[in-house]
Design a protein around this motif. Sequence first.
Motif, PDB file in Angstrom:
ATOM      1  N   ILE A  63      -1.438   2.442  12.680  1.00  0.00           N
ATOM      2  CA  ILE A  63      -1.308   2.403  11.213  1.00  0.00           C
ATOM      3  C   ILE A  63      -1.339   0.972  10.712  1.00  0.00           C
ATOM      4  N   SER A  94       0.838  -1.190   0.000  1.00  0.00           N
ATOM      5  CA  SER A  94       0.000   0.000   0.000  1.00  0.00           C
ATOM      6  C   SER A  94       0.871   1.237   0.000  1.00  0.00           C
ATOM      7  N   TYR A 118       5.673  -1.784  -0.012  1.00  0.00           N
ATOM      8  CA  TYR A 118       4.981  -0.724   0.711  1.00  0.00           C
ATOM      9  C   TYR A 118       5.789   0.556   0.526  1.00  0.00           C
ATOM     10  N   LEU A 178      -4.057  -0.779   8.162  1.00  0.00           N
ATOM     11  CA  LEU A 178      -3.675  -1.469   6.919  1.00  0.00           C
ATOM     12  C   LEU A 178      -4.291  -2.852   6.821  1.00  0.00           C
ATOM     13  N   ILE A 186       6.037   4.619   2.122  1.00  0.00           N
ATOM     14  CA  ILE A 186       5.611   5.674   3.039  1.00  0.00           C
ATOM     15  C   ILE A 186       6.019   7.001   2.422  1.00  0.00           C
ATOM     16  N   ILE A 231       1.260   4.563   2.003  1.00  0.00           N
ATOM     17  CA  ILE A 231       0.895   5.228   3.245  1.00  0.00           C
ATOM     18  C   ILE A 231       1.345   6.673   3.104  1.00  0.00           C
ATOM     19  N   GLN A 280      -4.426   3.175  -0.774  1.00  0.00           N
ATOM     20  CA  GLN A 280      -3.721   4.276  -0.126  1.00  0.00           C
ATOM     21  C   GLN A 280      -4.315   4.474   1.262  1.00  0.00           C
ATOM     22  N   LEU A 281      -3.447   4.562   2.252  1.00  0.00           N
ATOM     23  CA  LEU A 281      -3.870   4.926   3.604  1.00  0.00           C
ATOM     24  C   LEU A 281      -3.400   6.355   3.836  1.00  0.00           C
ATOM     25  N   ARG A 282      -4.341   7.266   4.009  1.00  0.00           N
ATOM     26  CA  ARG A 282      -4.045   8.683   4.191  1.00  0.00           C
ATOM     27  C   ARG A 282      -4.029   8.976   5.690  1.00  0.00           C
ATOM     28  N   VAL A 283      -2.852   9.375   6.188  1.00  0.00           N
ATOM     29  CA  VAL A 283      -2.646   9.566   7.626  1.00  0.00           C
ATOM     30  C   VAL A 283      -2.282  11.021   7.898  1.00  0.00           C
TER      31      VAL A 283
END
Length: 168
Positions: A163, A4, A72, A167, A74, A6, A99-102
């Motif tokens: 996080i 993914s 992955y 995921l 970041i 991140i 996509q993980l939007r942090v």
Amino acid sequence: MNPSLITFAGLPGTGKSTIARHLAPRLPAVWLRIDVIEQCLRETQPERDDLGADGYKIAAAVAESNLVAGHYVIADSVNPVALTRDIWSAIAAAAEVPQLRVEVVCSDDDKHRHRVQNRRPDITGLDLPDWQGVLSREYHPWAEADLRIDTAQLSPDQAVEAIVAALE
């Protein structure tokens, strides 16, 4: 877990890079730190006053190639506005990965100010902003963030766990 993207966003001094430093070996992930890329551009092109989005564009190209290869990634940067955030969304879509939007925040202004005033650059030649520079920086809260990490409440290890859980 499938590879993914991140994507971090947050003002300087909130703890984005600290969290990324802990998260990268845990996944493992390629850690793309915009500050490193932009500092290299400043050193190799000292005549330029404004880097524009060049650092983001370089990082996005590197991110896409690593995502396509199954890693992955970041993306660690302030990502202050929709324009920069949209770059990452386009890369995730092009690579066909989630996509993980942090968004990383520090809800305690005293802690945040203390961090900004007392941190030392870990990138040679990088000028860190002072507290007034952080306060005056253009930054729009990320309403579309999937996860909001408050580093006034969570340690870096707790943030990593949040996080990783997101995921999964």
